[in-house]
Write an enzyme that holds these catalytic residues in place. Structure first.
Site, PDB file in Angstrom:
ATOM      1  N   ASP A  15       0.813  -1.221   0.000  1.00 41.21           N
ATOM      2  CA  ASP A  15       0.000   0.000   0.000  1.00 41.21           C
ATOM      3  C   ASP A  15       0.844   1.268   0.000  1.00 41.21           C
ATOM      4  OD1 ASP A  15      -2.374  -1.367  -0.057  1.00 41.21           O
ATOM      5  OD2 ASP A  15      -2.691  -1.285   2.114  1.00 41.21           O
ATOM      6  N   ARG A  95       0.746   5.153  17.095  1.00 44.92           N
ATOM      7  CA  ARG A  95       0.357   6.060  15.999  1.00 44.92           C
ATOM      8  C   ARG A  95       0.633   7.542  16.270  1.00 44.92           C
ATOM      9  NH1 ARG A  95       1.134   2.461  12.342  1.00 44.92           N
ATOM     10  NH2 ARG A  95      -0.626   1.111  11.850  1.00 44.92           N
ATOM     11  N   ASP A 124      -6.689   3.773  12.489  1.00 46.87           N
ATOM     12  CA  ASP A 124      -5.403   4.448  12.320  1.00 46.87           C
ATOM     13  C   ASP A 124      -5.519   5.762  11.549  1.00 46.87           C
ATOM     14  OD1 ASP A 124      -3.953   2.655  13.832  1.00 46.87           O
ATOM     15  OD2 ASP A 124      -3.634   1.298  12.142  1.00 46.87           O
ATOM     16  N   SER A 173      -3.238  -8.520   7.315  1.00 47.31           N
ATOM     17  CA  SER A 173      -2.682  -7.204   7.612  1.00 47.31           C
ATOM     18  C   SER A 173      -2.106  -7.272   9.016  1.00 47.31           C
ATOM     19  CB  SER A 173      -3.794  -6.154   7.524  1.00 47.31           C
ATOM     20  OG  SER A 173      -3.327  -4.957   8.090  1.00 47.31           O
TER      21      SER A 173
END
Ligand code: ARG
Length: 392
Positions: A15, A95, A124, A173
């Site tokens: 990605d 994050r 996220d 993922s």
């Protein structure tokens, strides 16, 4: 004249890799700066991200914030017994710091835009965007905005000479930092599907763990772990070592239905061996040194702190206020906890602290320090109003 520079949060996966040409061709940026942030994911992942970023980005940065992540995010989360719907948060804690590092690079590079590879379905995107918006930066999120399929992405990558990871039949993922590893997607999206053993990397299954229990001792000072089996270690080293010890005993797996911020329910699987042990040991030590009033009120504060942490609202004034309360309570959370790890279970076997509010002399059946007759008067008024009510 194009749109100038954009700074991309870069993992080296498919990605974020195709984001590099997309940001130029589709969005019209002239230069893409890739940034990989090391929060303790496997060294091979960081090396791969660095190699790829240097290959396809115009400028690449790899930033090591492992110690900072532990000091600024994991230690506070231990103090707050940080967990969301029953699992120790991990991704959520990393994050905001990753986003802050991206913002710092954007400033340094004179970029007005930042990009990430998050989809429009997860948490996220919100955690990143909160920090980016606060910094007044333009946000570009190609995965969320373009509705791309994996097949299209692979073809696009091939056309642009982007090395694509060999696709084994493991379309999951995965997000990792030193505190937790999360696995989602692919066949796991069917909540009835039993997770195959090969999705796990940090833990053995409890059935395969050794038949002999393993005992360890964790030392805490001011609410954070400072030693393991008598050896003083940095937070990062301690967590790494404990991940190994607890992982080989089958400790720290979660398979759960989770409520995401948007409201979607998702099937999530986690591994967090060190976190499981440290949170259990910490909470136990708190029970020895904090008052009943502190403990009961702190439970409410911990839950709210965790919810805000999960939502990535770490600059919300309430989050700061709750953190200040928690820090105050942790001044006395100093001592040792013995823990037995055995086939997936974590059992506290003993605890000791100079700050203990416990007195064996007072509580013991054998001692006469307390005159038990003092309790007679106390008891006379006990449940007073309820007794009046029942008399009516
Ligand atoms: N559900 C977790 C969270 O919101 C983990 C998400 C991690 N992402 C992933 N691609 N596995 O914190």
């Amino acid at each position: 004249m194009g749109k100038g520079k954009v700074v991309l949060a870069f993992s080296g996966g498919l990605d974020t890799s195709i984001c590099v040409p997309l940001l130029k061709e589709h969005y019209g940026f002239d230069e893409v700066v890739t940034v990989a942030v090391d929060v303790g994911q496997p060294a091979t992942d960081i090396e791969e991200a660095t190699r790829k970023g240097e290959l396809i980005g115009d400028t690449h940065y790899t930033i090591d914030i492992r110690e900072r992540f532990v000091e600024e995010q994991l230690f506070p989360s231990i103090k707050a017994n940080g967990s969301y719907e029953g699992y120790p948060m991990g991704t959520a804690l990393a994050r905001p710091l990753i986003a802050e590092e991206i913002v710092a690079i954007a400033r340094k590079e004179g970029a007005n835009a930042v990009a990430h590879g998050c989809t429009g379905k997860g948490n996220d995107q919100l955690r990143f965007d909160f920090i980016f918006r606060k910094a007044g930066l333009e946000i570009v999120a190609p995965m969320r905005e373009m509705n791309l399929t994996r097949e299209w992405e692979m073809e696009y990558a091939a056309e642009h000479g982007i090395p694509v990871p060999v696709v084994k039949e493991k379309p999951y993922s995965i997000d990792e930092n030193c505190w937790s590893r999360s696995i989602e997607g692919g066949r796991l999206e069917d909540p009835a599907f039993h997770p195959p053993g090969d999705i796990y990397a940090w833990t053995v299954s409890p059935a395969e763990a050794p038949d002999t229990p393993e005992e360890i001792t964790i030392g805490f000072a001011g609410g954070v772990p400072v030693s393991l089996n008598g050896a003083e270690l940095s937070g990062y080293e301690l967590i790494r070592t404990l991940n190994e010890i607890a992982g080989r005993n089958g400790v720290g797996r979660n398979d759960m239905i989770e409520d995401r911020i948007l409201g979607l329910k998702a099937r999530e699987i986690y591994e967090h061996p060190a976190a499981t042990v440290l949170l259990a040991a910490h909470a136990d030590l708190e029970r020895l040194v904090l008052t009943r009033q502190e403990l009961h009120f702190k439970k409410i504060v911990d839950d709210k702190w965790s919810e805000l942490g999960y939502m990535g609202l770490v600059d919300e004034p309430l989050f700061w206020a709750l953190s200040a309360f928690i820090d105050k309570t942790q001044e006395r959370v100093t001592g040792f906890v013995d823990v037995i790890l055995y086939k997936g279970s974590v059992t506290v076997a003993g605890r000791r602290s100079d700050e203990a509010l416990y007195s064996d002399d007072l509580v013991s059946f054998e001692s006469t320090t307390i005159d038990q007759n003092d309790a007679v008067g106390f008891s006379a008024y006990y449940g007073f109003q309820a007794r009046l009510y029942h008399k009516k």
